[in-house]
Design a protein around this motif. Sequence first.
Motif, mmCIF file in Angstrom:
data_model
loop_
_atom_site.group_PDB
_atom_site.id
_atom_site.type_symbol
_atom_site.label_atom_id
_atom_site.label_comp_id
_atom_site.label_asym_id
_atom_site.label_seq_id
_atom_site.Cartn_x
_atom_site.Cartn_y
_atom_site.Cartn_z
ATOM 1 N N ASP A 9 0.820 -1.213 0.000
ATOM 2 C CA ASP A 9 0.000 0.000 0.000
ATOM 3 C C ASP A 9 0.856 1.266 0.000
ATOM 4 O OD1 ASP A 9 -2.216 -1.528 0.055
ATOM 5 O OD2 ASP A 9 -2.587 -1.321 2.213
ATOM 6 N N ALA A 10 0.314 2.295 -0.670
ATOM 7 C CA ALA A 10 0.965 3.610 -0.636
ATOM 8 C C ALA A 10 0.700 4.258 0.730
ATOM 9 C CB ALA A 10 0.397 4.486 -1.746
ATOM 10 N N ILE A 11 1.513 5.246 1.055
ATOM 11 C CA ILE A 11 1.305 6.031 2.283
ATOM 12 C C ILE A 11 0.484 7.267 1.898
ATOM 13 C CG2 ILE A 11 2.520 7.403 4.042
ATOM 14 C CD1 ILE A 11 3.202 4.468 4.391
ATOM 15 N N ALA A 12 -0.593 7.526 2.625
ATOM 16 C CA ALA A 12 -1.472 8.662 2.277
ATOM 17 C C ALA A 12 -0.773 9.982 2.591
ATOM 18 C CB ALA A 12 -2.784 8.554 3.042
ATOM 19 N N PRO A 13 -0.512 10.831 1.573
ATOM 20 C CA PRO A 13 0.216 12.086 1.811
ATOM 21 C C PRO A 13 -0.449 12.966 2.863
ATOM 22 C CG PRO A 13 0.076 11.639 -0.535
ATOM 23 C CD PRO A 13 -0.783 10.610 0.133
ATOM 24 N N ASP A 14 -1.799 13.060 2.850
ATOM 25 C CA ASP A 14 -2.451 13.965 3.804
ATOM 26 C C ASP A 14 -2.155 13.585 5.256
ATOM 27 O OD1 ASP A 14 -3.413 15.621 1.924
ATOM 28 O OD2 ASP A 14 -5.398 14.670 1.784
ATOM 29 N N ASP A 15 -2.077 12.283 5.498
ATOM 30 C CA ASP A 15 -1.751 11.829 6.859
ATOM 31 C C ASP A 15 -0.368 12.331 7.267
ATOM 32 O OD1 ASP A 15 -4.116 10.532 6.766
ATOM 33 O OD2 ASP A 15 -3.300 8.499 6.645
ATOM 34 N N VAL A 16 0.567 12.244 6.319
ATOM 35 C CA VAL A 16 1.938 12.673 6.649
ATOM 36 C C VAL A 16 1.978 14.198 6.834
ATOM 37 C CG1 VAL A 16 4.374 12.589 5.962
ATOM 38 C CG2 VAL A 16 2.853 10.713 5.317
ATOM 39 N N PHE A 17 1.219 14.921 6.005
ATOM 40 C CA PHE A 17 1.225 16.389 6.140
ATOM 41 C C PHE A 17 0.729 16.808 7.526
ATOM 42 C CE2 PHE A 17 0.373 16.634 1.287
ATOM 43 C CZ PHE A 17 1.695 16.277 1.046
ATOM 44 N N SER A 18 -0.327 16.140 8.009
ATOM 45 C CA SER A 18 -0.800 16.567 9.338
ATOM 46 C C SER A 18 0.223 16.184 10.409
ATOM 47 C CB SER A 18 -2.204 16.034 9.654
ATOM 48 O OG SER A 18 -2.215 14.646 9.583
ATOM 49 N N GLU A 19 0.931 15.073 10.177
ATOM 50 C CA GLU A 19 2.020 14.704 11.097
ATOM 51 C C GLU A 19 3.106 15.788 11.094
ATOM 52 O OE1 GLU A 19 0.967 12.456 13.227
ATOM 53 O OE2 GLU A 19 2.775 11.236 13.036
ATOM 54 N N VAL A 20 3.457 16.266 9.900
ATOM 55 C CA VAL A 20 4.522 17.276 9.803
ATOM 56 C C VAL A 20 4.157 18.509 10.644
ATOM 57 C CG1 VAL A 20 5.666 18.919 8.242
ATOM 58 C CG2 VAL A 20 5.445 16.516 7.573
ATOM 59 N N ARG A 27 2.215 18.559 13.249
ATOM 60 C CA ARG A 27 2.323 18.194 14.670
ATOM 61 C C ARG A 27 3.801 18.176 15.097
ATOM 62 N NH1 ARG A 27 2.550 13.337 18.019
ATOM 63 N NH2 ARG A 27 2.977 12.057 16.187
ATOM 64 N N TRP A 28 4.636 17.578 14.263
ATOM 65 C CA TRP A 28 6.079 17.512 14.586
ATOM 66 C C TRP A 28 6.635 18.916 14.745
ATOM 67 C CZ3 TRP A 28 7.406 13.831 9.900
ATOM 68 C CH2 TRP A 28 6.845 12.560 10.141
ATOM 69 N N SER A 29 6.219 19.791 13.818
ATOM 70 C CA SER A 29 6.727 21.157 13.844
ATOM 71 C C SER A 29 6.354 21.836 15.175
ATOM 72 C CB SER A 29 6.148 21.928 12.661
ATOM 73 O OG SER A 29 6.477 23.278 12.776
ATOM 74 N N GLN A 30 5.086 21.660 15.571
ATOM 75 C CA GLN A 30 4.640 22.271 16.839
ATOM 76 C C GLN A 30 5.426 21.733 18.029
ATOM 77 O OE1 GLN A 30 0.488 21.495 17.226
ATOM 78 N NE2 GLN A 30 -0.090 23.398 16.206
ATOM 79 N N GLU A 31 5.624 20.428 18.017
ATOM 80 C CA GLU A 31 6.232 19.797 19.203
ATOM 81 C C GLU A 31 7.753 19.915 19.238
ATOM 82 O OE1 GLU A 31 5.034 16.855 21.395
ATOM 83 O OE2 GLU A 31 2.995 16.617 20.633
ATOM 84 N N LEU A 32 8.380 19.979 18.051
ATOM 85 C CA LEU A 32 9.837 19.808 18.034
ATOM 86 C C LEU A 32 10.642 20.980 17.477
ATOM 87 C CD1 LEU A 32 9.976 16.091 16.763
ATOM 88 C CD2 LEU A 32 10.176 16.872 19.128
ATOM 89 N N ALA A 33 9.986 21.900 16.761
ATOM 90 C CA ALA A 33 10.780 22.955 16.096
ATOM 91 C C ALA A 33 11.577 23.770 17.120
ATOM 92 C CB ALA A 33 9.883 23.855 15.261
ATOM 93 N N GLY A 34 11.062 23.859 18.340
ATOM 94 C CA GLY A 34 11.764 24.614 19.380
ATOM 95 C C GLY A 34 13.099 23.990 19.788
ATOM 96 N N LEU A 35 13.327 22.745 19.388
ATOM 97 C CA LEU A 35 14.571 22.069 19.791
ATOM 98 C C LEU A 35 15.695 22.236 18.759
ATOM 99 C CD1 LEU A 35 13.071 18.692 21.126
ATOM 100 C CD2 LEU A 35 13.645 20.750 22.417
ATOM 101 N N ILE A 36 15.354 22.839 17.602
ATOM 102 C CA ILE A 36 16.364 22.996 16.555
ATOM 103 C C ILE A 36 17.452 23.968 17.036
ATOM 104 C CG2 ILE A 36 16.794 23.798 14.186
ATOM 105 C CD1 ILE A 36 13.780 23.198 13.626
ATOM 106 N N GLY A 37 18.699 23.600 16.842
ATOM 107 C CA GLY A 37 19.776 24.500 17.276
ATOM 108 C C GLY A 37 21.099 24.123 16.622
ATOM 109 N N ASP A 38 22.039 25.041 16.677
ATOM 110 C CA ASP A 38 23.319 24.859 15.995
ATOM 111 C C ASP A 38 24.259 24.009 16.873
ATOM 112 O OD1 ASP A 38 25.726 25.084 14.707
ATOM 113 O OD2 ASP A 38 25.498 27.234 14.269
#
Length: 429
Positions: free
Chosen positions: A180-191, A193-204
């Motif tokens: 089966d293919a992976i449904a793109p919309d499912d991944v987009f909503s995950e992205v 969520r990931w952004s909300q939860e994890l973007a604050g941890l990005i650092g040099d």
Amino acid sequence: MSKKLVVLGIQWGDEGKGKIVDLLTERCDAVVRFQGGHNAGHTLVIEGQKTVLHLVPSGILRKNVQCMIGNGVVVAPDALIEELNALESAGCEPRQRLLISPGSPIILPSHVALDQARERARGKNAIGTTGRGIGPAYEDKAARRGIRFGELSDPDSCCERVGELLEYHNFLLTSRFGVDAIAPDDVFSEVHRWSQELAGLIGDVSNRVYEIHQDNGNVLFEGAQGTLLDIDQGTYPFVTSSNTTAGAAACGSGVGPLMMTTVMGIVKAYTTRVGAGPFPTELFDSDGDHLAKNGHEFGATTGRPRRCGWFDAVLARRACWINSVDSLCVTKLDVLDSLSDIKICTSYKLDGETIKQPPWDSRSLDRCVPNYESLPGWSESTVGARSLSELPREAKNFLSRLEELLDVPIDIVSTGPDREETMVLKNLF
Ligand code: GDP
Ligand code: IMO
Ligand code: MG
């Protein structure tokens, strides 16, 4: 002088790196993971309380230690969120001390599907991967089409790029592997969520390590997997998809190789391996059962039983110089307690010839027959021993023989899973 210590496995993984990294971070300002992903399972036991870490560096249980995930690590955001939540439930505050490089490749659900589909298609030639999408994520990095962690700071444009990549992944999944293919919309909503939860941890990460270095701080670089699983130096193709060797500590965290002051190699007092591939000293007898049972040899990530065998000094010696190992830690000495004879492989027989260097290919290594030397075992328990003087003479002789064969001093000996069940023979900081 401040220290920059690389700690890595010199066998096929699961040598006890997590335990030793946790122990050593008592004197560290920071710990950096530099390769691999959540295929790793690093176990820490502190006063009987067990924590298994997969992506988060093994310094996280020390309150003052900065933990970093370098650009060489492939990050599965959903697995990371789960791990952070579990740590938080256990009373730890990982988000305040964790920094993730924007250059780390992201593992998408389609990488996981591809990893598993490929393994199924390989049939009896399967590698026995952890099925976590590690290989496909590194492939996309090398092919220059991967998504990187920093892209989570702009989720809309990240989704656009993920959409393009999914088209390619779904073509492979459906047309090549018939799944089966992976449904793109499912991944987009995950992205999002990931952004909300994890973007604050990005650092040099590179800059942060450099700052700590300038301030005379101690940094530990935590390896995952082991030298024999290195994509170049390991038992290819039965390897992982990253460089697990010491050189990767520099390029996987964005620092120069001359920053490192010590490379500590961790070895079990015997050998284990999870997954397929050559293993010359593998045992199928009651001694093998003893090691599996007493060493509780089940994978910390997948729960699979680990294959067990005698210590292979041919492979370990080579692993030491490949990594510039100048300090050794021997773990699980206690697992050898009560064996009457202990064997160490010191050379191989291949096609009638005795060889002291392993052949370059897995097929020939698979045909190698180990030549063993036998050492007398000991009947007393070594569990929890705190100094060499507490060890039976035979156990000390075994350790001296390993030092001699590998030509590296043993600085730490571990005789139980708990942080406290360790002998530190030399202070590395
Ligand atoms: P890592 O992947 O290298 O961090 O190692 P794992 O955590 O996957 O596997 C090592 C296992 O051995 C874990 O269950 C540890 O708790 C355990 N362990 C570590 N050191 C010792 C030791 O000296 N003796 C015993 N009996 N167990 C140990
Ligand atoms: P730690 O850090 C032991 C093995 C897998 C398989 C091969 C490829 O806990 O020592 P992958 O999923 O990486 O593509 O699988 O590598 N492997 C490990 N074996 N310990 C590990 O990590 C491992 N990580 C991967 O079993 O044989
Ligand atoms: Mg492990």
